[in-house]
Scaffold this active site. Sequence first.
Site, PDB file in Angstrom:
ATOM      1  N   GLU A  38       0.701  -1.312  -0.144  1.00  0.00           N
ATOM      2  CA  GLU A  38      -0.057  -0.088   0.104  1.00  0.00           C
ATOM      3  C   GLU A  38       0.819   1.358  -0.154  1.00  0.00           C
ATOM      4  OE1 GLU A  38      -3.237  -0.013   2.726  1.00  0.00           O
ATOM      5  OE2 GLU A  38      -4.076  -1.715   1.951  1.00  0.00           O
ATOM      6  N   GLU A  65      -5.151  -8.495   0.350  1.00  0.00           N
ATOM      7  CA  GLU A  65      -5.917  -8.041   1.328  1.00  0.00           C
ATOM      8  C   GLU A  65      -7.616  -7.799   1.195  1.00  0.00           C
ATOM      9  OE1 GLU A  65      -4.717  -4.992   3.994  1.00  0.00           O
ATOM     10  OE2 GLU A  65      -2.355  -5.471   3.513  1.00  0.00           O
TER      11      GLU A  65
HETATM   12  C1  GCO Z   1      -4.037  -1.706   5.214  1.00  0.00           C
HETATM   13  C2  GCO Z   1      -2.778  -2.400   5.855  1.00  0.00           C
HETATM   14  C3  GCO Z   1      -3.000  -3.528   6.762  1.00  0.00           C
HETATM   15  C4  GCO Z   1      -4.393  -3.004   7.874  1.00  0.00           C
HETATM   16  C5  GCO Z   1      -5.650  -3.634   7.055  1.00  0.00           C
HETATM   17  C6  GCO Z   1      -6.665  -3.081   8.037  1.00  0.00           C
HETATM   18  O1  GCO Z   1      -4.364  -2.442   4.162  1.00  0.00           O
HETATM   19  O2  GCO Z   1      -4.357  -0.716   5.742  1.00  0.00           O
HETATM   20  O3  GCO Z   1      -2.342  -3.294   4.629  1.00  0.00           O
HETATM   21  O4  GCO Z   1      -1.930  -3.542   7.692  1.00  0.00           O
HETATM   22  O5  GCO Z   1      -4.172  -3.544   8.841  1.00  0.00           O
HETATM   23  O6  GCO Z   1      -5.706  -3.006   5.728  1.00  0.00           O
HETATM   24  O7  GCO Z   1      -6.927  -1.753   8.079  1.00  0.00           O
END
Ligand code: GCO
Length: 466
Positions: free
Chosen positions: A164, A359
Site C-alpha cells: 500500500e 487483502e
Molecule cells: C492496510 C494494511 C493493513 C491493515 C488492514 C486493515 O491495508 O491498511 O495493509 O496493515 O491492518 O488493511 O486496515
Amino acid sequence: MKQFPDEFFWGAATSSYQIEGAVNDGGRGPSIWDAFCRRPDVVFGRHSGDVACDHYYRYRDDVRLFNKIGLQAYRFSIAWSRVMPDGMGRINQEGLDFYSRLVDELLAVGIRPLVTLFHWDLPLALHHRGGWQNRDCASWFGDYAALVAQTLGDRVRDWMTLNEPQVIAESGYESARFAPGERQDRAGLIRTVHGLLLAHGRAVQAIRAHGRNPQRVGWAPVCITKTPATPDSDDVEAARRAMFACDMGTGDWTIWNNAWWMDPVLRGRYPDDGLALLGDDGPPIEATDMDTIGQPIDFVGINIYHAEPVRTAKRGVEVIPRPPGHPQTRMDWMVTPDALYWGPKLLFERYGKPMVITENGVSCHDWVSLDGQVHDPQRIDFVSRYLVELRNAVSEGVPVQGYLYWSALDNFEWERGYGQRFGLIYVDFARQTRILKDSAFWYRKIIESNAAILPQITSGRFAADA
Ligand code: GCO
C-alpha cells in the site's frame, strides 16, 4: 455453475509490526512505528506493537493454527530493521534466522509463503537519513531485498515489494495519521512518492538477481475502487474514469489514487493527466528511473475493502452517497461486496496483469462468548458476499489467482491499536491465548471446497443496493 479455477489459492495475511512484538529482542533495530507509538496522542489507548501477538516467540503455534484452518498460502512481511537494524550496513543474522525458521515451519505443513518486503515499518535510522525522499533509500531497499532474497529465495517464490504505497505516502507524509507523522508540502510528497517507486524497482531487480528458483515478483497497492451506480455503460465509464484519474474528481492532483502509482510500474511512465496537473512540481525523474520503476512484474497484489459508487454527471463523475443505515464495519467502512468485482475487472482492463487479492477482510465486534467460542456470523456473511462478487469477475476471465484474507490473527491496527479485530483467530492480548473464530472453521470449508459451498447466487450486494 460458477466456480473458482482449480489452481486458485486461498490464504491469509499479516504484517511484521502488527503481530511480531519482541521489538527490542533478537537484535532488531527500532522502526519509525516504535518511535511513533511513543508519542502521547497518536494511537488509540497509547497501544503499540511492543508485544502485539508475540508472534516472534509463538510463530510455531500460530503456524499450527494456520494449518488447522487449512491455509494454502500465508502472506507475511519482513521487518527490515530486524534483519538490518540500521536499514543498511550491518546485518542481524538472528533476524534472518527467525524468518528462515518461519518459512520452514510453513513449508513443513504445505503452506505457501508469500513475502512482503515492506509493510510500513521503515528502520528509524533511515528516516533520520531522509527516508524515501533520499534517493539512496531506494538503493538501501534494493540491498535489503537482495539480502532477504539470498536468505529465503531458495524456498520463497512469491514476493511483494511494497504494501500500500499510497497509504505509506498519504498517511505517513501528508495527513500524518501514521508513522513517521510528517506533513510534507506537495514537492516533498512527489519526491517521497518517486522514492518509493524507485525502491520498488530496485527491489524487483534484486529479487530477480538473488532469488533462486523462478521468482514471482509483484507488489500490493491499494486498489481504490469506484463502482458504477447502475450497469449503464455511462456509469461504468464514469467508474473507469474515476478509478484512474489523478485528481479523483477534485480537479487537483491527489496522492490518493491508482494510476499515479500503477502506471509507472505497469506502463513505465507517469500518467499524462497527473503530470499536467503538477506542472513544474513534477517528479524528479533522472535518466534510468522509469526503466527501473517500470520493469516487468509477474502479478499485482491488490488490497480491496470497500468502494464508492459513482455515476456520470454534467461535470464528469458524481459520487453517490450510500443510503442512511447502509451496513458498515467496525472501522466504519461501508460493506460494498461489488468492490471485489469491479476493482479487479477495471484494473485488468487497464493493465492486463494477473492479480492476487492480497487483502480483504472485516473488523467486527468480536469477543469470547459464554460458551468460550467466538461467534462472528457477520465476518462469514461479509466474506461470502465479497467472494460471490469475486467469483463473478473470475468467471468472466479476470485472472485473479488467489485470495488472502486480512487477517490471520487479530493484531495491532495502526492508529486504532487493538481496538479493531480483523482476525480469523481471536487473540487475547493480555494472556496471549488464541481461539479460532467460527469464521476460521467456515473458511476451512471454503478452502476445502474451493468455495463450492458459496451460494450459487449472482450478486453479493445487499437488497437495498440492487
Ligand atoms: C492496510 C494494511 C493493513 C491493515 C488492514 C486493515 O491495508 O491498511 O495493509 O496493515 O491492518 O488493511 O486496515
